[in-house]
Design a protein around this motif. Structure first.
Motif, short mmCIF file in Angstrom:
data_model
loop_
_atom_site.label_atom_id
_atom_site.label_comp_id
_atom_site.label_asym_id
_atom_site.label_seq_id
_atom_site.Cartn_x
_atom_site.Cartn_y
_atom_site.Cartn_z
N ASN A 31 -12.71 26.88 11.66
CA ASN A 31 -12.44 28.09 12.44
C ASN A 31 -13.30 28.13 13.69
O ASN A 31 -12.84 28.53 14.77
CB ASN A 31 -12.70 29.33 11.59
CG ASN A 31 -11.58 29.60 10.60
OD1 ASN A 31 -10.56 28.93 10.62
ND2 ASN A 31 -11.78 30.59 9.74
N GLY A 101 -14.74 45.09 10.86
CA GLY A 101 -13.39 44.63 11.18
C GLY A 101 -12.38 45.76 11.18
O GLY A 101 -11.17 45.52 11.26
N SER A 122 -11.74 36.77 16.43
CA SER A 122 -12.53 37.87 15.87
C SER A 122 -13.82 37.32 15.30
O SER A 122 -13.89 36.19 14.82
CB SER A 122 -11.74 38.61 14.78
OG SER A 122 -11.46 37.76 13.69
N MET A 123 -14.84 38.15 15.36
CA MET A 123 -16.14 37.83 14.77
C MET A 123 -16.49 39.02 13.89
O MET A 123 -16.91 40.07 14.39
CB MET A 123 -17.17 37.61 15.87
CG MET A 123 -18.46 36.94 15.39
SD MET A 123 -19.68 36.74 16.72
CE MET A 123 -18.87 35.53 17.74
N THR A 124 -16.28 38.87 12.60
CA THR A 124 -16.43 40.01 11.70
C THR A 124 -17.25 39.62 10.46
O THR A 124 -17.47 38.45 10.17
CB THR A 124 -15.05 40.51 11.19
OG1 THR A 124 -14.54 39.59 10.22
CG2 THR A 124 -14.06 40.66 12.33
N PRO A 127 -13.66 39.03 6.28
CA PRO A 127 -12.48 38.21 6.60
C PRO A 127 -11.16 38.82 6.14
O PRO A 127 -10.09 38.36 6.54
CB PRO A 127 -12.76 36.89 5.85
CG PRO A 127 -13.73 37.26 4.78
CD PRO A 127 -14.56 38.38 5.32
N LEU A 131 -8.89 43.50 11.62
CA LEU A 131 -9.15 42.69 12.81
C LEU A 131 -9.06 41.20 12.48
O LEU A 131 -8.43 40.43 13.20
CB LEU A 131 -10.53 43.02 13.38
CG LEU A 131 -11.00 42.17 14.57
CD1 LEU A 131 -10.02 42.25 15.73
CD2 LEU A 131 -12.40 42.60 15.03
N ALA A 132 -9.70 40.80 11.38
CA ALA A 132 -9.68 39.39 11.01
C ALA A 132 -8.27 38.91 10.73
O ALA A 132 -7.89 37.78 11.09
CB ALA A 132 -10.58 39.16 9.80
N GLN A 133 -7.45 39.75 10.08
CA GLN A 133 -6.09 39.37 9.75
C GLN A 133 -5.20 39.29 10.99
O GLN A 133 -4.25 38.49 11.05
CB GLN A 133 -5.50 40.37 8.75
CG GLN A 133 -6.17 40.34 7.38
CD GLN A 133 -6.08 39.00 6.70
OE1 GLN A 133 -5.00 38.40 6.60
NE2 GLN A 133 -7.21 38.48 6.24
N ALA A 135 -6.26 38.42 13.97
CA ALA A 135 -6.78 37.42 14.91
C ALA A 135 -6.12 36.07 14.76
O ALA A 135 -5.62 35.71 13.69
CB ALA A 135 -8.29 37.28 14.71
N ASN A 138 -10.64 33.75 12.82
CA ASN A 138 -11.78 34.63 12.54
C ASN A 138 -13.01 33.81 12.23
O ASN A 138 -12.97 32.82 11.49
CB ASN A 138 -11.47 35.53 11.33
CG ASN A 138 -12.66 36.42 10.97
OD1 ASN A 138 -13.04 37.30 11.74
ND2 ASN A 138 -13.26 36.19 9.80
N ASP A 140 -16.59 34.05 10.49
CA ASP A 140 -17.28 34.87 9.50
C ASP A 140 -18.76 35.00 9.86
O ASP A 140 -19.49 34.02 9.89
CB ASP A 140 -17.13 34.21 8.13
CG ASP A 140 -17.78 35.01 7.01
OD1 ASP A 140 -18.28 36.13 7.27
OD2 ASP A 140 -17.80 34.50 5.86
#
Length: 323
Positions: A31, A101, A122-124, A127, A131-133, A135, A138, A140
């Motif tokens: 990622n 997120g 995304s930086m969350t 996961p 937001l992560a979904q 993106a 993502n 982590d």
């Protein structure tokens, strides 16, 4: 609370955050590489968004990216919903920071970003978050615990995001072949910029300000030239204006030690022959290294034919901020 207890608390915070940073090494995975690839292929700018503390970290990440060869800027997601979304174009890449997120202001602008059909990184810390979904990829940055004993104040989580941002920026720097000279062009007012951009020709004395005498000049007259030009030395040239030597304050001391009559001797009897010279297009930092290595405080500047064209001393380096 005594001094020792305060010190213990400080150490505990640092140890907790150090553990969070150490855990990030396992997140440098496919990622991470995909995120780097999106940024490298970006034809526009990297647009960083984040709210609250994540916004502050995002601003710093954007600044680091921009100064290391990856054009970037920060957009406040709250302002984005009120017109600033127009700053994001179809050639950009968006990097969104949110520990949960689920930040409302970022979720609000996700449909618009998706409609632009641009990569969303995304930086969350979650996961499975919205937001992560949403993106493209993502990263982590979850942490086991915050350094705050209440588990509330963003501490370890913001540090982890900042470090991951640095990892992205420096990886991109290496991939782009970004050089110290490139960095200096982004920081012309800084010490590094001056060392890598300033040339001898930018700070040297020229024309009538250059101390210069002929080889037949009396030593006493050469001393007057040195005093008048205030560089602590004078160049000595032949009839074609080629440098054949230099006479400095150090040479004067040695002359007096040897009992030479300054009123009768010519400069050619006391000058240093085959002196070190530099050229105008040399970096001032390189000239400074020559001064340091030769233990001298002044240099004559010549052209390709050894004609005298300028002079500079350590004071000029200091004034220019090269030292």
């Amino acid at each position: 609370m005594n001094e020792k207890k305060l010190q213990q608390l400080g150490v505990a915070v640092i140890e907790t955050e150090a553990e969070a940073i150490s855990a990030l090494t396992q997140r440098i995975d496919a990622n991470f590489a995909t995120a780097c690839r999106h940024m490298l292929e970006c034809e526009g700018r990297i647009v960083v968004v984040g709210m609250g503390k994540s916004g502050h970290i995002g601003g710093k990440i954007a600044a680091t990216l921009a100064s290391t060869g990856s054009p970037a800027f920060f957009v406040h997601p709250g302002e984005a919903s009120h017109g600033d979304l127009g700053m994001i174009t179809a050639k950009d890449v968006v990097l969104a920071l949110s520990n949960s997120g689920e930040t409302d202001e970022i979720r609000t602008i996700l449909p618009i970003i998706k409609r632009l059909n641009i990569p969303l990184i995304s930086m969350t810390g979650n996961p499975d978050s919205s937001l992560a979904q949403a993106a493209s990829v993502n990263i982590d940055v979850s942490v086991e615990r915050e350094a705050c004993p209440l588990g509330l104040a963003p501490t370890s989580s913001t540090t982890a995001a900042l470090v991951m941002g640095d990892a992205l920026a420096i990886s991109l720097l290496e991939a782009r072949g970004f050089t110290p000279e490139d960095f200096a062009r982004s920081h012309p007012a800084g010490a590094l910029g001056r060392r890598l951009l300033l040339h001898v020709g930018d700070i040297m004395h020229t024309g009538d300000a250059v101390p210069q005498v002929s080889e037949s000049t009396l030593l006493s007259d050469a001393l007057l030239e040195m005093t008048g030009k205030s560089l602590g030395m004078t160049g000595v040239t032949d009839s074609d204006n080629r440098v054949i030597g230099i006479f400095t304050d150090g040479d004067l001391r040695r002359t007096l030690d040897h009992g030479i009559d300054v009123h009768q001797a010519s400069i050619s009897e006391a000058m240093t022959k085959e002196c070190k010279t530099v050229v105008a297009d040399m970096l001032a930092a390189e000239a400074l290294q020559i001064m340091d290595s030769k233990k001298i405080s002044a240099l004559l500047v010549v052209d390709e034919n050894q004609h005298l064209v300028g002079a500079l001393n350590m004071h000029d380096m200091l004034r220019a901020g090269v030292v």
